[in-house]
Design a protein around this motif. Structure first.
Motif, mmCIF file in Angstrom:
data_model
loop_
_atom_site.group_PDB
_atom_site.id
_atom_site.type_symbol
_atom_site.label_atom_id
_atom_site.label_comp_id
_atom_site.label_asym_id
_atom_site.label_seq_id
_atom_site.Cartn_x
_atom_site.Cartn_y
_atom_site.Cartn_z
ATOM 1 N N LEU A 149 0.851 -1.183 0.000
ATOM 2 C CA LEU A 149 0.000 0.000 0.000
ATOM 3 C C LEU A 149 0.887 1.234 0.000
ATOM 4 N N PRO A 150 0.547 2.251 -0.788
ATOM 5 C CA PRO A 150 1.369 3.459 -0.792
ATOM 6 C C PRO A 150 1.258 4.206 0.536
ATOM 7 N N THR A 151 2.329 4.894 0.903
ATOM 8 C CA THR A 151 2.324 5.733 2.101
ATOM 9 C C THR A 151 1.879 7.125 1.682
ATOM 10 N N LEU A 152 0.836 7.608 2.331
ATOM 11 C CA LEU A 152 0.216 8.883 1.957
ATOM 12 C C LEU A 152 0.157 9.811 3.167
ATOM 13 N N PHE A 153 0.326 11.116 2.931
ATOM 14 C CA PHE A 153 0.163 12.121 3.982
ATOM 15 C C PHE A 153 -1.001 13.021 3.607
ATOM 16 N N PHE A 154 -1.871 13.267 4.582
ATOM 17 C CA PHE A 154 -2.985 14.195 4.370
ATOM 18 C C PHE A 154 -2.916 15.273 5.437
ATOM 19 N N PRO A 155 -2.893 16.564 5.022
ATOM 20 C CA PRO A 155 -2.865 17.645 6.008
ATOM 21 C C PRO A 155 -4.188 17.697 6.778
ATOM 22 N N MET A 156 -4.109 18.161 8.007
ATOM 23 C CA MET A 156 -5.279 18.199 8.883
ATOM 24 C C MET A 156 -6.429 18.996 8.266
ATOM 25 N N LEU A 157 -6.137 19.969 7.420
ATOM 26 C CA LEU A 157 -7.196 20.760 6.781
ATOM 27 C C LEU A 157 -8.120 19.905 5.909
ATOM 28 N N ARG A 158 -7.607 18.803 5.363
ATOM 29 C CA ARG A 158 -8.421 17.934 4.496
ATOM 30 C C ARG A 158 -9.182 16.875 5.277
ATOM 31 N N ILE A 159 -8.770 16.615 6.496
ATOM 32 C CA ILE A 159 -9.346 15.505 7.256
ATOM 33 C C ILE A 159 -10.652 15.925 7.911
#
Length: 102
Positions: free
Chosen positions: A57-67
């Motif tokens: 599975l790819p490692t992904l980062f999501f900023p808190m603004l999108r969550i």
């Protein structure tokens, strides 16, 4: 939620849901090894019938603004968790499967 928990992250702008293993959760955002929830069946199929190399599975980062929300992948009544579905279909836990890519 602790690292290595299996979660579903609901995102906004654009709306999408991501399923996978939580790597890190901080004030800046969250890092997950996961896939778009709509690709779950394709991922399980790839695990069962690999064409060449197995894929992680790819490692992904999501900023808190999108969550919008982070939910543990847990069974609800008679509805199994996605991790349980993965294990039932593949015969392996998600953690066991992902260890080969660590």
């Amino acid at each position: 939620m602790e690292p290595h928990s299996i979660v579903v992250i609901s995102l906004q702008n654009p709306k999408e849901k991501v399923w996978g293993e939580l790597v890190d959760l901080s004030n800046a955002g969250t890092t997950i090894r996961g896939i778009d929830l709509s690709s779950f069946d394709d991922f399980v199929s790839q695990v069962l019938h690999p064409d060449g190399d197995r894929m992680g599975l790819p490692t992904l980062f999501f900023p808190m603004l999108r969550i919008e929300r982070i939910a543990l992948d847990e069974p609800r009544g008679s509805i199994p968790s996605l991790a349980d579905v993965f294990q039932k279909k593949t015969g392996r836990s998600l953690a066991d499967y992902l260890e080969q890519f660590a």
